[in-house]
Every structure is written in C-alpha cells, then in structure tokens.
Design a protein around this motif. Structure first.
Motif, short mmCIF file in Angstrom:
data_model
loop_
_atom_site.label_atom_id
_atom_site.label_comp_id
_atom_site.label_asym_id
_atom_site.label_seq_id
_atom_site.Cartn_x
_atom_site.Cartn_y
_atom_site.Cartn_z
N VAL A 290 -6.13 -7.36 57.05
CA VAL A 290 -7.17 -6.45 56.53
C VAL A 290 -6.92 -5.02 57.00
O VAL A 290 -6.83 -4.09 56.21
CB VAL A 290 -8.57 -6.93 56.96
CG1 VAL A 290 -9.63 -5.92 56.54
CG2 VAL A 290 -8.87 -8.30 56.36
N GLY A 291 -6.75 -4.86 58.33
CA GLY A 291 -6.56 -3.50 58.87
C GLY A 291 -5.11 -3.07 58.93
O GLY A 291 -4.82 -1.90 59.18
N PHE A 292 -4.18 -4.00 58.70
CA PHE A 292 -2.74 -3.76 58.74
C PHE A 292 -2.24 -3.25 60.08
O PHE A 292 -1.14 -2.70 60.17
CB PHE A 292 -2.30 -2.80 57.61
CG PHE A 292 -2.68 -3.29 56.25
CD1 PHE A 292 -2.16 -4.49 55.76
CD2 PHE A 292 -3.57 -2.60 55.46
CE1 PHE A 292 -2.52 -4.96 54.50
CE2 PHE A 292 -3.94 -3.07 54.19
CZ PHE A 292 -3.41 -4.26 53.73
N ASN A 293 -3.07 -3.36 61.13
CA ASN A 293 -2.62 -2.96 62.46
C ASN A 293 -1.81 -4.10 63.10
O ASN A 293 -2.07 -5.27 62.86
CB ASN A 293 -3.81 -2.58 63.35
CG ASN A 293 -4.92 -3.61 63.32
OD1 ASN A 293 -5.31 -4.07 62.24
ND2 ASN A 293 -5.42 -3.98 64.49
N THR A 294 -0.82 -3.75 63.90
CA THR A 294 0.03 -4.74 64.56
C THR A 294 -0.74 -5.40 65.70
O THR A 294 -1.44 -4.74 66.47
CB THR A 294 1.31 -4.08 65.11
OG1 THR A 294 2.00 -3.47 64.01
CG2 THR A 294 2.22 -5.10 65.76
N LEU A 295 -0.61 -6.73 65.80
CA LEU A 295 -1.30 -7.50 66.83
C LEU A 295 -0.31 -7.89 67.93
O LEU A 295 0.89 -7.98 67.69
CB LEU A 295 -1.90 -8.77 66.22
CG LEU A 295 -2.79 -8.57 64.99
CD1 LEU A 295 -3.20 -9.91 64.40
CD2 LEU A 295 -4.02 -7.74 65.36
N ALA A 296 -0.84 -8.11 69.14
CA ALA A 296 0.03 -8.51 70.25
C ALA A 296 -0.77 -9.33 71.26
O ALA A 296 -1.89 -8.95 71.62
CB ALA A 296 0.64 -7.29 70.93
N PHE A 297 -0.19 -10.44 71.70
CA PHE A 297 -0.83 -11.23 72.75
C PHE A 297 -0.68 -10.49 74.08
O PHE A 297 0.42 -10.05 74.43
CB PHE A 297 -0.17 -12.61 72.88
CG PHE A 297 -0.66 -13.60 71.86
CD1 PHE A 297 -1.79 -14.37 72.11
CD2 PHE A 297 0.00 -13.76 70.65
CE1 PHE A 297 -2.25 -15.28 71.17
CE2 PHE A 297 -0.45 -14.68 69.70
CZ PHE A 297 -1.59 -15.44 69.98
N PRO A 298 -1.78 -10.32 74.84
CA PRO A 298 -1.68 -9.62 76.13
C PRO A 298 -0.82 -10.43 77.11
O PRO A 298 -0.58 -11.61 76.91
CB PRO A 298 -3.14 -9.55 76.61
CG PRO A 298 -3.85 -10.63 75.87
CD PRO A 298 -3.14 -10.80 74.56
#
Length: 426
Positions: A290-298
C-alpha cells in the motif's frame, strides 16, 4: 538434519566429548522467553541453563530404608550431610529412605526456590514472555524436580519429581499420593506433579508430539491424574522411561522447559545463522503493497522495540504490510487489532511480526516464512507446524497449543500462517 553452509561451520559446536571445556550434557530452555528473560538473565535465573559435568560428582542413589520413627530414621532426617526422602503415611508412621553418594552421576535441581540447592531458578511464565508478577500465587514447587546425568558416555539424563532442600531432605506429607513398591522401597507424587512429553522421531523435521506422562519421585512413569493435584495416581506405564531425549518437554505447572541434548544442539541453527536468515530476508527488500515503503525485520537484539520499518501482517490471509492506522476499527477490549486486509478484504488479527530468536526451539534451519497466530512470531514452516500440534499444559487441568517464543495460546485453523511478502516493484 540441517547442514550449515561452509561459512557457518565454525559456529556449530562439536560433540560433547570433543569440546575443550567441561562436557555438556544438554540444556534446559524455558518456553515463553524468546532468548532471554524480560529484565535480562541473571545468575541462576535465566531463560536457558546448561548442564555440564561437575568437577566432582554430586549424584545420589537410594540405599537404606528405615520404617517408622526409629532413631536411625530421625538421625537420617536431621543429618545435614545425609540426603533422605521422608514419606509420612500417618501421624505415627513415617518411612525414611536414605540416599548415598553416587560417584557415577551428577545431580541438577530445578525449582522456584532461590536457596542454594537449586541450580536453575524457574518462576511462573505468563503469556507474552513476562515473568511472574509476585502477586500471583505460584503453582511451581520450590523444589520441583531433579535431573541425574551419567558422567560417562552416552551421558544419559533421567528426571525425577521433587528436589532436596537445604537440609538435603525431601518430605512427602500425609496428603501427598504415595505407595510402597514390591521391593519395599517407597514412591510418590508431588502436589502439582512433574509432567514429561517425549517427542516421537526425536527433535527433527519428522518430529511428532508424544503423550504427556507424570514422573514420580523415584522416576517411574504414570498416565496423568484426573487433575494436577488429585490424590489418586494414574496407571503405571512400564514400557516408558524417565530418560530425557532431545526435545523432551518438562512441565512444572506454571512453566514448561525444553530439554536439548548437546548432540541435538550441535545440529540446530545458531543465533549467527538466524541473524544471517534475517539479513537475507531484509536483502530481498520486501515492500508494503500500500505505502510502497521498504520493510525490514529489526535486529535480534531489538526484539521488543517496534521499528518504523517493522513488517506487520494480516494473520487471516498472511499479507505482509507496513504499519498503517487506517482501514479498520481497533477493538477497544481486544489484545490484537481486528483489521480488514486492503489486498484481499479478509478480516483478522493485524500484528507486528517478530523473528523467533531462541534458536533451541527450531527444528530446522529453513527460512522464516510462517507466523504464529495471533502473536506474530516468525519461524520456519516445520518449526511452526510442530509447535502448533503440541498441547501444552495450562493451569491445573487444561491443555492448549501455544507459541514457544511467548506461550500465547494459538488460534485459527492451524495456529500459524504462511506469510505473503511483496518484493520491490523496481
């Protein structure tokens, strides 16, 4: 059986006999803490405990039986250097069994007491990985159980209910379930009991849950009582043993421990390997659809701190997103938010995803592709499947499947869900 990549070989320990330090028999890992206690591991209170060969044997074995209130029985109880178990049959009759030193074994004791005979202090585990708030009445015995390990190969470990107190005594009161065996020795059960479950096919990708049994003070195996503290014992199961195997679960009525042998741990992914899997997952640059932002596991060290790049998931369908505050009503009373997935319109829990950091709970080293429902802890498919099938004791007479990383009760059809990540669009 997991075979690590060449770069990771140095991170896998060798067999217990060939290690340079003391011989390690195995480790006990408390379910629900995901790698460490909430306030950190301190002294004898920690989330996992290694049982290693002691510099000098401290094991004991039964020897003389004293009937009634004889001077010898009284002396055995009062002698601070003499281990003994007292079975009170009535106000006027007590049987005392003396225990003598055994040069071939090491003894380790587990319980809620912080007194010196307890090697591993365990308190009640609350869902969500939070320790016992002292206001709650604990159901774990102060001297819950003891494990006796053979000092020579194959280093077998046997579990017994009850532990010796500071006076080296175990007392089974008038109300405790107890009985005389054919050889004249006594045996009994503790108030809330010590339950053990051995998995079938070991702790491997083929593992299946076994049956829960109760272990007596002398190490005999019984079917479960009607409730934890019922005075009537279950049926004796001669065909089964109290010997712990890789993956055996030990329940102390308030906390459940996983036993991993040294050999089993040598074939288990390490924290270093889990960190490599996390980096690999993040290197794929999953995006919020939806936001097209990149995700990352902390990082594994920040396992409770919500990050702005934190992946969230709709656990009914498995679609992974970034956090967004729109698209559904947060249930005021509910612990997890019920939300509608913008991708497929299915409604269900909407939660942040956390990597399972306790490597000892993993059955294999496959990538973290599945999440437990409703807590959102992520691990391999085989690991999720195995734990979702295990009925863990809860309270004094119920059982339910729970996430091993936080012991939250599992919900939904399977108790876990495959995650659907969206890759970068560029």
């Amino acid at each position: 059986m997991f075979s690590p990549p060449a770069a990771d070989q140095e991170n896998i320990s060798s067999s217990p006999a060939s290690t340079k330090g003391p011989v390690k028999y195995g480790e006990l890992i408390v379910l629900g803490y995901n790698g460490s206690l909430p306030n950190g591991d301190k002294g004898r209170r920690k989330s996992r405990f290694a049982l290693c060969r002691r510099p000098k044997a401290n094991g004991v074995k039964p020897s003389t039986v004293h009937m009634g209130c004889s001077p010898q029985a009284a002396k055995a109880i009062s002698n601070k250097d003499q281990h003994s178990i007292s079975y009170t049959l009535s106000r006027v009759q007590t049987v005392v069994v003396e225990y003598t030193h055994d040069i071939n074994t090491d003894m380790f004791q587990i319980g809620r007491s912080t007194e010196s005979p307890i090697d591993f202090v365990v308190t009640d585990t609350m869902p969500g990985g939070h320790g016992d708030s002292q206001s709650v009445q604990s159901t774990i015995s102060r001297f819950a159980c003891r494990i006796i390990c053979q000092r020579s190969p194959p280093y077998t470990a046997h579990i017994y209910a009850a532990g010796f107190d500071s006076s080296k005594n175990i007392f089974l009161g008038e109300k405790a379930a107890k009985w005389r065996m054919q050889d004249g020795q006594m045996d009994g059960l503790t108030t809330n009991g010590v339950l053990v479950m051995h998995p079938r096919h070991g702790f491997t990708q083929d593992s299946k849950p076994g049956l829960w049994r109760e272990i007596s003070v002398c190490g005999s195996v019984f079917t479960l009582r009607e409730t934890r503290s019922a005075q009537q014992r279950g049926k004796m199961v001669d065909s089964e043993s109290q010997e712990l195997v890789d993956g055996s679960l030990i329940d102390l009525c308030g906390a459940t421990l996983l036993w991993r042998t040294a050999e089993g741990l040598a074939c288990t992914p390490t924290i270093k390997h889990l960190e490599a899997l996390r980096q690999e997952l993040n290197a794929g640059r999953p995006q919020c659809p939806v936001g097209f932002n990149t995700l990352a596991f902390p990082s594994l060290r920040r396992k409770e701190v919500l990050d702005e790049k934190q992946p969230w998931a709709y656990l009914h369908c498995g679609h992974v997103h970034g956090y967004h505050a729109w698209g559904g009503q947060a249930e005021v009373e509910a612990e997890v938010q019920e939300r509608e997935c913008p991708m497929c319109r299915s409604r269900g829990p909407y939660v942040p995803l956390w990597l399972g950091c306790e490597a000892g709970f993993y059955l294999d080293a496959a990538p973290p592709t599945h999440a437990f429902v409703p807590c959102g802890h992520v691990c391999s498919e085989k690991t999720a499947s195995f734990w979702s099938q295990i009925p863990l004791p809860h309270g004094t007479h119920t059982f339910h499947a729970a996430c091993p990383f936080c012991v939250q009760q599992l919900t939904g059809d399977a108790g876990y869900k495959r995650l659907i990540f969206q890759g970068p669009l560029d």
